[in-house]
Design an enzyme around this catalytic site. Structure first.
Site, PDB file in Angstrom:
ATOM      1  N   LYS A  53      61.052-108.049 -34.161  1.00  0.00           N
ATOM      2  CA  LYS A  53      60.973-107.692 -32.740  1.00  0.00           C
ATOM      3  C   LYS A  53      60.068-108.681 -32.001  1.00  0.00           C
ATOM      4  O   LYS A  53      60.389-109.136 -30.901  1.00  0.00           O
ATOM      5  CB  LYS A  53      60.448-106.249 -32.586  1.00  0.00           C
ATOM      6  CG  LYS A  53      61.492-105.203 -32.960  1.00  0.00           C
ATOM      7  CD  LYS A  53      60.925-103.802 -33.112  1.00  0.00           C
ATOM      8  CE  LYS A  53      62.002-102.860 -33.658  1.00  0.00           C
ATOM      9  NZ  LYS A  53      61.509-101.537 -34.058  1.00  0.00           N
ATOM     10  N   GLN A  97      56.695 -97.687 -34.036  1.00  0.00           N
ATOM     11  CA  GLN A  97      57.595 -97.959 -35.159  1.00  0.00           C
ATOM     12  C   GLN A  97      57.640 -96.757 -36.107  1.00  0.00           C
ATOM     13  O   GLN A  97      56.599 -96.226 -36.497  1.00  0.00           O
ATOM     14  CB  GLN A  97      57.119 -99.221 -35.907  1.00  0.00           C
ATOM     15  CG  GLN A  97      58.039 -99.664 -37.021  1.00  0.00           C
ATOM     16  CD  GLN A  97      59.421-100.113 -36.539  1.00  0.00           C
ATOM     17  OE1 GLN A  97      59.580-100.629 -35.436  1.00  0.00           O
ATOM     18  NE2 GLN A  97      60.438 -99.897 -37.354  1.00  0.00           N
ATOM     19  N   ASP A 120      62.655 -97.017 -26.530  1.00  0.00           N
ATOM     20  CA  ASP A 120      63.439 -96.560 -27.680  1.00  0.00           C
ATOM     21  C   ASP A 120      64.416 -95.447 -27.266  1.00  0.00           C
ATOM     22  O   ASP A 120      65.364 -95.149 -27.980  1.00  0.00           O
ATOM     23  CB  ASP A 120      62.501 -95.971 -28.745  1.00  0.00           C
ATOM     24  CG  ASP A 120      62.376 -96.863 -29.975  1.00  0.00           C
ATOM     25  OD1 ASP A 120      63.298 -97.649 -30.229  1.00  0.00           O
ATOM     26  OD2 ASP A 120      61.354 -96.751 -30.668  1.00  0.00           O
TER      27      ASP A 120
HETATM   28  N1  GUN Z   1      62.523 -97.588 -37.400  1.00  0.00           N
HETATM   29  C1  GUN Z   1      63.794 -97.940 -37.742  1.00  0.00           C
HETATM   30  N2  GUN Z   1      64.541 -98.102 -36.642  1.00  0.00           N
HETATM   31  C2  GUN Z   1      63.736 -97.866 -35.574  1.00  0.00           C
HETATM   32  C3  GUN Z   1      63.938 -97.893 -34.165  1.00  0.00           C
HETATM   33  O1  GUN Z   1      65.022 -98.159 -33.645  1.00  0.00           O
HETATM   34  N3  GUN Z   1      62.848 -97.585 -33.421  1.00  0.00           N
HETATM   35  C4  GUN Z   1      61.652 -97.277 -33.955  1.00  0.00           C
HETATM   36  N4  GUN Z   1      60.653 -96.977 -33.133  1.00  0.00           N
HETATM   37  N5  GUN Z   1      61.437 -97.237 -35.256  1.00  0.00           N
HETATM   38  C5  GUN Z   1      62.473 -97.546 -36.056  1.00  0.00           C
END
Ligand code: GUN
Length: 282
Positions: A53, A97, A120
């Site tokens: 990211k 996350q 998200d």
């Molecule tokens: N962990 C795995 N996929 C995601 C996601 O799309 N967002 C977040 N915040 N954590 C994740």
């Protein structure tokens, strides 16, 4: 003829280039899109996702801040961190996350994020906006799937879309987006009776289960569009999806893993961050 490979990596690259232009334009107007990511602990998969990211932010000129908290971080410290980011006028997007270490209450943390910064799309307010067909933040993975379908000229209208998996992050929002695009939608899950007979009637099949080899050739209608959302670690190293590779012999279109939905998820996170900065940025 084998299925057309739906190249999510190439589409993500093109999307990032477009977003870089948009980011530059916003900066010239005095808004610097800024994503803050909170990573708790040292889960290896989460560490890789967060690094990817960050990389994508750098590629597009989006400012990113990663706040790393130790495994032993308590609920109050995590909540204070979210509150501080909520109050920071120069932060447009906040992402916690997942998964969090077991001693932390995920639902409480997610509900604390300002819905205007919830890139998200996991906050109940944004879930509700999606349900009622109004503008909010849409979870990145299903949003990415819709972009892949559009890129390959696949219009869900009138088609039977079958979503296997009912998670809040993928299955449920995916079904709502397909419904919003006028598909006839079926959601399947672990209690579905005779799953193969349902999946065999799908024009568009979305696999979001998290189990290697879950969707086999006999479960797919010839010519169907098969979207593989799974990312499973292989014992022998590397990753694979939920769909057996030889499904490509019967499907009309299919996303690979890696290089399908995954890169688009990150591109959509950047898109949501720009949307947040444009809508609410100071
Ligand atoms: N962990 C795995 N996929 C995601 C996601 O799309 N967002 C977040 N915040 N954590 C994740």
């Amino acid at each position: 003829m084998p299925a057309v490979k739906m190249d999510g990596s190439a589409l993500a690259k093109k999307t990032r280039a477009e977003l870089a232009v948009e980011t530059q334009r916003m900066k010239e107007e005095g808004i610097e899109p800024h994503l803050a990511v909170i990573l708790v602990g040292d889960d290896p998969a989460s560490t890789v996702y967060v690094r990817n990211k960050e990389k994508a932010c750098i590629q597009t000129g989006v400012r990113s801040t990663v706040i790393r908290l130790g495994n032993e971080c308590d609920q109050a410290t995590l909540e204070e961190t979210v509150s501080r980011l909520n109050a920071a006028p120069d932060v447009h997007g906040i992402l916690v996350q997942l998964p969090l270490p077991k001693h932390l209450n995920t639902a409480r943390v997610l509900s604390l994020i300002d819905p205007k910064k919830d890139v998200d799309g996991f906050h109940a307010v944004n879930c509700g906006l999606l349900l009622s067909g109004r503008e909010g933040f849409v979870p990145c993975t299903p949003r990415g799937v819709m972009e892949i379908l559009a890129e390959y000229g696949i219009d869900p209208r009138g088609k039977h879309a079958v979503v296997v998996g009912r998670s809040n992050i993928v299955g449920k929002p995916m079904a709502l987006l397909l419904l919003g695009a006028d598909a006839t939608v079926t959601i399947c899950h672990s209690r579905t009776v005779d799953l193969p007979s349902v999946t065999r009637s799908a024009d568009i099949l979305i696999a979001a289960v998290g189990r290697r080899g879950f969707i086999t050739k006999d479960m797919v209608k010839p010519g169907a569009v098969v979207i593989d959302v799974g990312i499973n670690r292989k014992e022998e190293g590397g990753v694979c999806g939920d769909v057996e590779p030889d499904v490509a012999d019967v499907a009309g279109y299919m996303t690979p893993v890696p290089g399908g939905v995954g890169p688009m998820t990150i591109a959509m996170l950047l898109k949501n961050t720009l949307d947040a900065a444009r809508r609410y940025g100071a």
